[in-house]
Write a protein that holds these residues in place. Structure first.
Motif, PDB file in Angstrom:
ATOM      1  N   UNK A  43       0.834  -1.203   0.000  1.00 21.78           N
ATOM      2  CA  UNK A  43       0.000   0.000   0.000  1.00 21.78           C
ATOM      3  C   UNK A  43       0.866   1.249   0.000  1.00 21.78           C
ATOM      4  N   UNK A  44       1.921   1.205   0.791  1.00 18.07           N
ATOM      5  CA  UNK A  44       2.847   2.334   0.817  1.00 18.07           C
ATOM      6  C   UNK A  44       3.586   2.369  -0.520  1.00 18.07           C
ATOM      7  N   UNK A  45       3.326   3.385  -1.280  1.00 18.03           N
ATOM      8  CA  UNK A  45       3.954   3.485  -2.588  1.00 18.03           C
ATOM      9  C   UNK A  45       3.156   2.837  -3.693  1.00 18.03           C
ATOM     10  N   UNK A  46       2.093   2.134  -3.321  1.00 22.00           N
ATOM     11  CA  UNK A  46       1.225   1.454  -4.284  1.00 22.00           C
ATOM     12  C   UNK A  46       2.022   0.695  -5.348  1.00 22.00           C
ATOM     13  N   UNK A  47       2.806  -0.264  -4.881  1.00 22.97           N
ATOM     14  CA  UNK A  47       3.607  -1.064  -5.813  1.00 22.97           C
ATOM     15  C   UNK A  47       3.358  -2.546  -5.583  1.00 22.97           C
ATOM     16  N   UNK A  48       3.654  -3.338  -6.575  1.00 23.41           N
ATOM     17  CA  UNK A  48       3.553  -4.791  -6.453  1.00 23.41           C
ATOM     18  C   UNK A  48       4.941  -5.389  -6.642  1.00 23.41           C
ATOM     19  N   UNK A  49       5.137  -6.539  -6.023  1.00 22.73           N
ATOM     20  CA  UNK A  49       6.411  -7.253  -6.109  1.00 22.73           C
ATOM     21  C   UNK A  49       6.111  -8.729  -6.320  1.00 22.73           C
ATOM     22  N   UNK A  50       6.627  -9.291  -7.397  1.00 18.52           N
ATOM     23  CA  UNK A  50       6.409 -10.704  -7.701  1.00 18.52           C
ATOM     24  C   UNK A  50       7.524 -11.554  -7.100  1.00 18.52           C
ATOM     25  N   UNK A  51       7.152 -12.762  -6.710  1.00 22.01           N
ATOM     26  CA  UNK A  51       8.113 -13.732  -6.198  1.00 22.01           C
ATOM     27  C   UNK A  51       8.080 -14.953  -7.109  1.00 22.01           C
ATOM     28  N   UNK A  52       9.240 -15.364  -7.591  1.00 25.60           N
ATOM     29  CA  UNK A  52       9.375 -16.497  -8.507  1.00 25.60           C
ATOM     30  C   UNK A  52      10.371 -17.504  -7.955  1.00 25.60           C
ATOM     31  N   UNK A  53      10.200 -18.772  -8.311  1.00 28.39           N
ATOM     32  CA  UNK A  53      11.224 -19.756  -7.990  1.00 28.39           C
ATOM     33  C   UNK A  53      12.455 -19.447  -8.830  1.00 28.39           C
ATOM     34  N   UNK A  54      13.596 -19.946  -8.393  1.00 25.23           N
ATOM     35  CA  UNK A  54      14.863 -19.649  -9.062  1.00 25.23           C
ATOM     36  C   UNK A  54      15.078 -20.567 -10.268  1.00 25.23           C
ATOM     37  N   UNK A  55      15.666 -20.045 -11.333  1.00 23.49           N
ATOM     38  CA  UNK A  55      15.911 -20.895 -12.510  1.00 23.49           C
ATOM     39  C   UNK A  55      17.027 -21.922 -12.269  1.00 23.49           C
ATOM     40  N   UNK A  56      17.966 -21.616 -11.351  1.00 26.35           N
ATOM     41  CA  UNK A  56      19.078 -22.520 -11.055  1.00 26.35           C
ATOM     42  C   UNK A  56      19.280 -22.595  -9.548  1.00 26.35           C
ATOM     43  N   UNK A  57      19.589 -23.793  -9.052  1.00 21.85           N
ATOM     44  CA  UNK A  57      19.888 -23.981  -7.632  1.00 21.85           C
ATOM     45  C   UNK A  57      21.156 -24.819  -7.496  1.00 21.85           C
ATOM     46  N   UNK A  58      21.909 -24.612  -6.416  1.00 24.11           N
ATOM     47  CA  UNK A  58      23.068 -25.469  -6.186  1.00 24.11           C
ATOM     48  C   UNK A  58      22.588 -26.867  -5.767  1.00 24.11           C
TER      49      UNK A  58
END
Length: 68
Positions: A43-58
């Protein structure tokens, strides 16, 4: 090694959440391909942030086709 298991049980009882980056890291081991996990609205700043799984993992992934 969990990646060699035929199935996996993850007990999250009592878990009150966590850091979105850590959630994405753990989910990346459980999925076969990059996957959209969540979109958070600030709400503060009225922005959205997406979360994705990583393309590469150790190391090896458990994979998204096995029972979880």
């Amino acid at each position: 090694m969990a990646s060699r298991a035929q199935a996996l049980i993850v007990d999250l009882r009592g878990n009150r959440g966590g850091d979105p980056d850590t959630v994405a890291f753990v989910c990346s081991y459980l999925l076969d391909e990059r996957t959209h996990l969540n979109t958070m609205y600030w709400r503060s700043g009225e922005r959205t942030e997406q979360s994705w799984s990583l393309p590469h993992v150790p190391g090896a992934r458990f994979g998204g086709s096995k029972p979880l």
